[in-house]
Design a protein around this motif. Structure first.
Motif, PDB file in Angstrom:
ATOM      1  N   LYS A 157      46.964  30.909  40.939  1.00 28.23           N
ATOM      2  CA  LYS A 157      47.619  32.220  41.031  1.00 28.23           C
ATOM      3  C   LYS A 157      48.538  32.476  39.840  1.00 28.23           C
ATOM      4  O   LYS A 157      48.569  33.584  39.303  1.00 28.23           O
ATOM      5  CB  LYS A 157      48.415  32.311  42.332  1.00 28.23           C
ATOM      6  CG  LYS A 157      47.560  32.288  43.592  1.00 28.23           C
ATOM      7  CD  LYS A 157      48.429  32.285  44.838  1.00 28.23           C
ATOM      8  CE  LYS A 157      47.568  32.185  46.092  1.00 28.23           C
ATOM      9  NZ  LYS A 157      48.386  32.130  47.330  1.00 28.23           N
ATOM     10  N   THR A 158      49.278  31.458  39.440  1.00 27.05           N
ATOM     11  CA  THR A 158      50.187  31.642  38.305  1.00 27.05           C
ATOM     12  C   THR A 158      49.427  31.931  37.016  1.00 27.05           C
ATOM     13  O   THR A 158      49.868  32.722  36.186  1.00 27.05           O
ATOM     14  CB  THR A 158      51.067  30.401  38.119  1.00 27.05           C
ATOM     15  OG1 THR A 158      50.229  29.235  38.066  1.00 27.05           O
ATOM     16  CG2 THR A 158      52.060  30.258  39.252  1.00 27.05           C
ATOM     17  N   GLU A 190      49.713  35.281  34.780  1.00 31.53           N
ATOM     18  CA  GLU A 190      50.023  35.165  33.355  1.00 31.53           C
ATOM     19  C   GLU A 190      48.974  35.876  32.504  1.00 31.53           C
ATOM     20  O   GLU A 190      49.287  36.481  31.493  1.00 31.53           O
ATOM     21  CB  GLU A 190      50.102  33.686  32.972  1.00 31.53           C
ATOM     22  CG  GLU A 190      51.311  33.315  32.130  1.00 31.53           C
ATOM     23  CD  GLU A 190      51.149  33.797  30.710  1.00 31.53           C
ATOM     24  OE1 GLU A 190      50.007  33.865  30.230  1.00 31.53           O
ATOM     25  OE2 GLU A 190      52.159  34.107  30.087  1.00 31.53           O
ATOM     26  N   SER A 191      47.709  35.807  32.950  1.00 36.58           N
ATOM     27  CA  SER A 191      46.637  36.436  32.182  1.00 36.58           C
ATOM     28  C   SER A 191      46.739  37.953  32.193  1.00 36.58           C
ATOM     29  O   SER A 191      46.271  38.621  31.273  1.00 36.58           O
ATOM     30  CB  SER A 191      45.271  36.005  32.725  1.00 36.58           C
ATOM     31  OG  SER A 191      44.990  36.625  33.958  1.00 36.58           O
ATOM     32  N   VAL A 192      47.338  38.506  33.243  1.00 35.33           N
ATOM     33  CA  VAL A 192      47.433  39.956  33.386  1.00 35.33           C
ATOM     34  C   VAL A 192      48.731  40.510  32.805  1.00 35.33           C
ATOM     35  O   VAL A 192      48.742  41.573  32.208  1.00 35.33           O
ATOM     36  CB  VAL A 192      47.305  40.352  34.877  1.00 35.33           C
ATOM     37  CG1 VAL A 192      47.555  41.838  35.071  1.00 35.33           C
ATOM     38  CG2 VAL A 192      45.918  39.983  35.390  1.00 35.33           C
ATOM     39  N   TYR A 214      47.789  38.999  44.758  1.00 34.93           N
ATOM     40  CA  TYR A 214      47.135  38.960  46.072  1.00 34.93           C
ATOM     41  C   TYR A 214      46.574  40.328  46.421  1.00 34.93           C
ATOM     42  O   TYR A 214      45.416  40.457  46.872  1.00 34.93           O
ATOM     43  CB  TYR A 214      48.135  38.510  47.138  1.00 34.93           C
ATOM     44  CG  TYR A 214      47.614  38.658  48.548  1.00 34.93           C
ATOM     45  CD1 TYR A 214      46.735  37.717  49.099  1.00 34.93           C
ATOM     46  CD2 TYR A 214      47.987  39.750  49.338  1.00 34.93           C
ATOM     47  CE1 TYR A 214      46.236  37.866  50.383  1.00 34.93           C
ATOM     48  CE2 TYR A 214      47.493  39.905  50.619  1.00 34.93           C
ATOM     49  CZ  TYR A 214      46.630  38.956  51.139  1.00 34.93           C
ATOM     50  OH  TYR A 214      46.138  39.114  52.416  1.00 34.93           O
ATOM     51  N   SER A 215      47.367  41.383  46.221  1.00 31.31           N
ATOM     52  CA  SER A 215      46.934  42.739  46.548  1.00 31.31           C
ATOM     53  C   SER A 215      45.750  43.171  45.681  1.00 31.31           C
ATOM     54  O   SER A 215      44.767  43.737  46.180  1.00 31.31           O
ATOM     55  CB  SER A 215      48.100  43.714  46.358  1.00 31.31           C
ATOM     56  OG  SER A 215      47.687  45.047  46.528  1.00 31.31           O
ATOM     57  N   TYR A 227      42.112  31.306  43.400  1.00 33.44           N
ATOM     58  CA  TYR A 227      40.841  31.957  43.714  1.00 33.44           C
ATOM     59  C   TYR A 227      39.761  31.484  42.743  1.00 33.44           C
ATOM     60  O   TYR A 227      40.057  30.972  41.668  1.00 33.44           O
ATOM     61  CB  TYR A 227      40.971  33.486  43.588  1.00 33.44           C
ATOM     62  CG  TYR A 227      42.075  34.085  44.414  1.00 33.44           C
ATOM     63  CD1 TYR A 227      41.851  34.499  45.724  1.00 33.44           C
ATOM     64  CD2 TYR A 227      43.354  34.253  43.877  1.00 33.44           C
ATOM     65  CE1 TYR A 227      42.862  35.058  46.484  1.00 33.44           C
ATOM     66  CE2 TYR A 227      44.375  34.814  44.629  1.00 33.44           C
ATOM     67  CZ  TYR A 227      44.122  35.216  45.930  1.00 33.44           C
ATOM     68  OH  TYR A 227      45.131  35.754  46.681  1.00 33.44           O
ATOM     69  N   LYS A 228      38.493  31.714  43.126  1.00 33.20           N
ATOM     70  CA  LYS A 228      37.408  31.480  42.192  1.00 33.20           C
ATOM     71  C   LYS A 228      36.282  32.468  42.468  1.00 33.20           C
ATOM     72  O   LYS A 228      36.084  32.918  43.598  1.00 33.20           O
ATOM     73  CB  LYS A 228      36.892  30.050  42.272  1.00 33.20           C
ATOM     74  CG  LYS A 228      36.199  29.668  43.565  1.00 33.20           C
ATOM     75  CD  LYS A 228      35.674  28.235  43.463  1.00 33.20           C
ATOM     76  CE  LYS A 228      34.961  27.805  44.734  1.00 33.20           C
ATOM     77  NZ  LYS A 228      34.399  26.435  44.607  1.00 33.20           N
TER      78      LYS A 228
END
Length: 232
Positions: A171-172, A176-178, A193-194, A220-221
């Motif tokens: 998740k982190t 960070e990528s976004v 999450y949303s 997630y994957k």
């Protein structure tokens, strides 16, 4: 797509950051050798814009560190040095391209997209998985022949997933990528999450042959699936 600018000239750094953000990249910056290494050790990038002459060290030494770490970042050298020897040395040490200062921003944009495309898609413009096709330059997604409408964050997340299929994305790392350097300016993990929930629903409703699976407590994957078996 996330880019790291390693450039000590503040005015040029700000100009590049503003321009690339306008081109829908997530941009982070480092102004010296040590801060550049810290970011490279901690995060992954689609492309690194690397100046050779840096406070505290050389951009060529950063290339050596990337090779030692076996990281896959594409590197575009930006340097006032324009000798054949410097170009050859940089390319031999692992850089993907070399652009001498001064340069036009439009040419820089084209070079960045070219090196990313060659790496992420083996030279093909579109990224394809099952019946999903994603064009990173046009920022479009199609399921079969039907366009899937996504907001900017949903697209950025999906691009990150499809270039790392079947790989656990923490998740982190997704946040960070976004958000890049702006990660602390929002409740990023709740927003991830949303956005993932919305993206998963859009993929399901469109009949995509992939879905985003939650790995409890971690992230997630993206996995190939039978669309009829996708559940929330």
């Amino acid at each position: 797509m996330k880019i790291l600018i390693v450039e000590d000239e503040k005015k040029l750094q700000d100009t590049l950051k503003h321009f690339l953000e306008q081109e829908k990249f997530v941009v982070e910056c480092a102004s010296d050798y040590e801060s550049a290494l810290e970011k490279i050790y901690a995060y992954d990038y689609e492309c690194i814009l690397l100046d050779i002459m840096l406070p505290g060290g050389s951009g060529l030494d950063i290339l050596k560190e990337l090779k030692k770490m076996r990281k896959k970042e594409r590197v575009l050298i930006l340097s006032a040095k324009d000798s054949i020897e410097d170009k050859v040395l940089g390319l031999e040490m692992g850089a993907d391209d070399y652009l001498a200062k001064p340069f036009h921003l439009s040419e820089l944009n084209a070079r960045i997209k070219s090196v990313i495309r060659r790496h992420q898609t083996d030279g093909n413009k579109d990224v394809r998985i099952e019946n999903l096709s994603l064009d990173p330059e046009k920022r479009t997604v199609f399921i079969n022949e039907n366009e899937l409408i996504l907001n900017r964050k949903e697209f950025d997340l999906l691009y990150y997933f499809v270039t790392n299929p079947e790989r656990l994305m923490y998740k982190t790392a997704l946040a960070e990528s976004v958000w890049g350097d702006n990660i602390d300016q929002s409740d990023s993990l709740d927003f991830i999450y949303s956005q993932v929930k919305n993206l998963r629903k859009k993929l399901k409703d469109a009949g995509a042959g992939v879905t985003i699976k939650a790995v409890y407590g971690l992230g997630y994957k993206l996995s190939v699936c039978d669309p009829e078996q996708i559940t929330e």
